[in-house]
Design a protein around this motif. Sequence first.
Motif, PDB file in Angstrom:
ATOM      1  N   TYR A 230       1.540   8.753  -6.430  1.00 52.21           N
ATOM      2  CA  TYR A 230       1.828  10.162  -6.112  1.00 52.21           C
ATOM      3  C   TYR A 230       2.782  10.726  -7.161  1.00 52.21           C
TER       4      TYR A 230
ATOM      5  N   CYS B 288       0.835  -1.214   0.000  1.00 56.49           N
ATOM      6  CA  CYS B 288       0.000   0.000   0.000  1.00 56.49           C
ATOM      7  C   CYS B 288       0.865   1.258   0.000  1.00 56.49           C
ATOM      8  N   ILE B 289       1.945   1.222   0.781  1.00 57.21           N
ATOM      9  CA  ILE B 289       2.857   2.382   0.843  1.00 57.21           C
ATOM     10  C   ILE B 289       3.527   2.602  -0.505  1.00 57.21           C
TER      11      ILE B 289
ATOM     12  N   THR C  35       1.048   3.841  -3.104  1.00 59.92           N
ATOM     13  CA  THR C  35       0.730   5.250  -2.847  1.00 59.92           C
ATOM     14  C   THR C  35       1.836   6.151  -3.370  1.00 59.92           C
ATOM     15  N   MET C  36       3.091   5.790  -3.076  1.00 63.98           N
ATOM     16  CA  MET C  36       4.239   6.572  -3.562  1.00 63.98           C
ATOM     17  C   MET C  36       4.286   6.565  -5.089  1.00 63.98           C
TER      18      MET C  36
END
Length: 374
Positions: free
Chosen positions: A204, A196-197, A200-201
């Motif tokens: 982004y 998930c991290i 997300t990055m």
Amino acid sequence: MNFKKIKIDKTLLVLILILSIISLLSIHSASTYLSKTLGNLALKQFFWYLVGIVIIFFIFKFKLNFIMKISPYLYLLNVLLLLGLLFIAPEINGSKCWYVLDGVGSFQPSEFMKITLLLFEVYIVNKFNKKYSSPTLFQEFRLLLLIGIIFLIPTILTFLEPDTGAIIVYFITTISILFISNIRARWFIIAGITGCILITMFFYLYFYKQDTFIKVLGSDFFYRIDRVINWKSGSGMQLENSLAAIGSSGIIGHGFNKTPLYFPESGTDFIFTVFASNFGLLGSIILIFIIVLLDLHIINIGKDSKSTINRLIISGIIGILLYQQIQNISMTIGLMPITGITLPFISYGGSSLIAYMTLIGFAFYIYSDERYKT
């Protein structure tokens, strides 16, 4: 090979026979809009089915234990084949995914990597289970690290071709095997949070720092991701004609060999569209019902097995089939992006069909092996 010891799974055999008939009828119908230089694709598909039967015979002859022992070498050979594509394979539709053999046709190593990756990962996990009855966290971490390396090598090579669909299949295969490998559930939680991290990055950078994204990952990858993310807003002829052909077919379809519209890859990626347009909603429901029966039957073979290695193999097989079935049918009706994934046992293709028949060969063998033991 002692034929008296072979127990044929008659249900699985009947389901594969039905799917093979549907495949040959659909490919024949798809040939209406295909180049005559390709020859009789339905006849070629029939030949590849025969080759698949021969491979199943060899699986019984050499036995699964022997195949598992040589799985590291099969994996290494397949990695070398993927590597060779980058240097000597011709570019076809912007990708270098196939070796072209004069007089034979094309050969796609990523289809066979699905099998060798499955076998090698099962081999590693099974050895780990035998060695550690109560593994420590560090021992499990080393297993996951090794599986990660085994997964990443073909993933990187396949990414460079590029073949995004095959990469997703590699991932699904790996997760399916690890899911029933008896490792602690916390690793899946950690992987989920980490994923998930990273996602997300990734997004982004994609949405807000596109210059940085392109500098790090390249413009080619940026446009590949852009095509997938914005697939809904596209107006591709393939999807538009697919939706029109399916939508106009009604309850019983336009009739056999009466595909109303042209769309590229009608014999491979969009074979479901051909079948649905010919046989309508009723035919589509019957086909999906047969596919579901096949999946459930294979799952039951795994559930009935007392062997850990057999259950691991079945989990990988069902992971591959389920993803490809859902992805292929969904992309033809506009629910998922078009990724070049074929419909198992239905789409035309020597490499893909032989790969599927090999997987089914393992299921036949596991069924027979379990029944003979009892």
